[in-house]
Design an enzyme around this catalytic site. Structure first.
Site, PDB file in Angstrom:
ATOM      1  N   ASP A 168       0.759  -1.257   0.000  1.00 31.15           N
ATOM      2  CA  ASP A 168       0.000   0.000   0.000  1.00 31.15           C
ATOM      3  C   ASP A 168       0.788   1.306   0.000  1.00 31.15           C
ATOM      4  OD1 ASP A 168      -1.578  -2.193   0.562  1.00 31.15           O
ATOM      5  OD2 ASP A 168      -2.879  -1.159   1.957  1.00 31.15           O
ATOM      6  N   GLU A 397       1.240  -8.954  11.667  1.00 31.47           N
ATOM      7  CA  GLU A 397       1.023  -8.610  10.250  1.00 31.47           C
ATOM      8  C   GLU A 397       2.378  -8.424   9.569  1.00 31.47           C
ATOM      9  OE1 GLU A 397      -1.343  -5.096   9.785  1.00 31.47           O
ATOM     10  OE2 GLU A 397      -1.655  -5.423   7.631  1.00 31.47           O
TER      11      GLU A 397
HETATM   12  C1  GLC Z   1      -3.017  -4.455   3.694  1.00 33.23           C
HETATM   13  C2  GLC Z   1      -1.858  -5.001   2.873  1.00 33.23           C
HETATM   14  C3  GLC Z   1      -2.392  -5.875   1.761  1.00 33.23           C
HETATM   15  C4  GLC Z   1      -3.268  -6.969   2.353  1.00 33.23           C
HETATM   16  C5  GLC Z   1      -4.343  -6.421   3.281  1.00 33.23           C
HETATM   17  C6  GLC Z   1      -5.060  -7.495   4.069  1.00 33.23           C
HETATM   18  O1  GLC Z   1      -3.828  -3.621   2.952  1.00 33.23           O
HETATM   19  O2  GLC Z   1      -1.071  -3.970   2.371  1.00 33.23           O
HETATM   20  O3  GLC Z   1      -1.337  -6.430   1.017  1.00 33.23           O
HETATM   21  O4  GLC Z   1      -3.859  -7.731   1.349  1.00 33.23           O
HETATM   22  O5  GLC Z   1      -3.775  -5.534   4.205  1.00 33.23           O
HETATM   23  O6  GLC Z   1      -4.169  -8.285   4.789  1.00 33.23           O
END
Ligand code: GLC
Length: 427
Positions: A168, A397
């Site tokens: 992102d 995460e």
């Molecule tokens: C964030 C990450 C993305 C992922 C999402 C859900 O937006 O950047 O890559 O798919 O979270 O985990």
């Protein structure tokens, strides 16, 4: 505990994370922060689920593809059940789907995941049936990519929103994102900051632009035949393209095995064309691939992990060796592999999401490519670094590559799925 017992206990905790986040026919990345189904999370999670329950693994992908758009796009989020804890929700996207989805996509790992599930299936009857159905849908998605995100036939697809990359807030998007205006932005309230520390998340200026792009595409009726040219943000990401190339090659393989020579042929051609074009993103000075800003017409000077993920595709030997060399260099400035941005760059930020932290799914994709290219010792270093992070900090995460601290959300599904893979590979 000896190391076998440590791994056994880690594996059991990973199974538990998958169980907690399982909603029956899809899995949420983590409850609270991400309460819906995410595209590439699901595909990578299915690879982990296969260790526990094969039918459940196929169901994960099947559910995602039930929400494929008529034009072939597979959306980045499916909003199965309403949840106020997330912004921007369905009312902001307003894509007009019965079960709401967002209007953008995510890295196409589905082809890669489908072949992996098929290759390891014990229930071959189920695998033949599920793979045959998925194959057709994945092929349509690939076709959608080249038609809509590479309208001028360069062989490389562009992203029209940073969220499509799956990385992102990477440094890769800074220049292109600066070009996105914020006039006419409707007032909004972020929800991510209720679940994670602001220092670990994108900034307010970035968020404004993310939302402006969503409003802009919405005003164009989510018509993918016009969005590419109409977007002020158009960036070609080498990692994303390499994932697409690998998925094309993988479904070509799957299609041949299932007797679909038509699908095999066109995906082989897509992969070959893409691989050739990828070479235009190589940087001799940085010795890795770079993003290309299609609007600003230049390579983006940003040494991110997006330029290393291409090792997942069948690169020429000198290129995969150079990527391996780069990762080895990064290990001199980061204790835990693989940082999402080069720690020696001044824009590196060890805790801020995709501007430095290490992510296990990226480690998995890179390790897979390096293994195929024969860099086994490096693969082992990446895998043991990943497991050390879990041992020290749990199923986060993402992680600070210098200290190993857990960042962002916790009890994270795809992190757990990758742990199951790393442990099984090591066994
Ligand atoms: C964030 C990450 C993305 C992922 C999402 C859900 O937006 O950047 O890559 O798919 O979270 O985990």
């Amino acid at each position: 505990m000896n190391s076998n017992n440590v791994q056994q206990s880690m594996y059991e905790r990973a199974v538990e994370v998958l169980r907690v986040n399982d909603r029956g026919h899809y899995t949420v990345p983590t409850s609270g922060l991400y309460p819906f189904q995410w595209n590439w999370d699901s595909c990578l999670v299915s690879i982990g689920q296969q260790h526990i329950d094969e039918a459940r693994a196929w169901a994960e992908m099947k559910t995602l593809f039930e929400h494929q758009w008529d034009d072939g796009m597979v959306p980045h989020i499916v909003f199965h059940e309403m949840d106020d804890g997330y912004f921007p929700g369905p009312e902001v996207w307003s894509t007009g789907r019965k079960i709401p989805t967002t209007g953008i996509t995510q890295p196409p790992v589905a082809g890669f995941a489908a072949l992996r599930l098929f290759d390891r299936a014990k229930d071959t009857e189920l695998a033949n049936k599920e793979a045959a159905e998925l194959l057709v849908k994945i092929d349509r998605w690939h076709e959608w990519f080249y038609a809509n995100r590479d309208p001028h036939g360069t062989g490389l697809v562009a992203l029209i929103h940073p969220w499509e990359s799956g990385r992102d807030n990477s440094v890769d998007w800074d220049i292109a994102l600066d070009r996105v205006p914020t006039e006419g932005l409707e007032p909004y309230q972020r929800r991510d900051l209720q679940h994670a520390s602001a220092d670990h998340r994108p900034t307010a200026a970035q968020y404004d632009r993310y939302i402006w792009l969503v409003q802009h595409f919405r005003s164009l009726g989510w018509d993918n035949s016009v969005l590419h040219d109409a977007s002020p943000f158009k960036v070609v990401d080498p990692g994303f393209n390499a994932i697409l190339i690998r998925s094309c090659a993988d479904i070509a393989e799957l299609a041949s095995r299932l007797g679909r020579e038509d699908i095999a042929q066109r995906n082989k051609e897509r992969a070959a064309f893409g691989l050739n074009a990828l070479e235009t993103l190589w940087s001799n000075s940085l010795q890795q691939y770079l993003c290309y800003d299609r609007e600003g017409r230049e390579l983006v000077d940003s040494a991110s992990v997006g330029g290393l993920i291409p090792v997942i595709a069948a690169l020429p030997e000198n290129r995969s060796a150079a990527v391996a060399q780069r990762i080895d260099e990064l290990s001199k400035s980061a204790k835990y592999l693989v940082p999402s941005h080069d720690p020696t760059d001044e824009r590196y930020d060890s805790k801020r999401y995709w501007r430095g932290p290490s992510w296990l799914i990226v480690n998995y994709l890179i390790a897979d490519g390096l293994r195929r290219a024969g860099h086994i010792e490096l693969v082992q270093r990446i895998e043991s670094s990943s497991l050390e992070l879990i041992n020290q900090s749990g199923f986060a995460e993402y992680y600070d590559p210098n200290t190993g601290e857990p960042c962002g959300g916790s009890t994270f599904t795809w992190t757990a799925a990758m742990v199951m893979e790393f442990i099984s590979n090591a066994a």
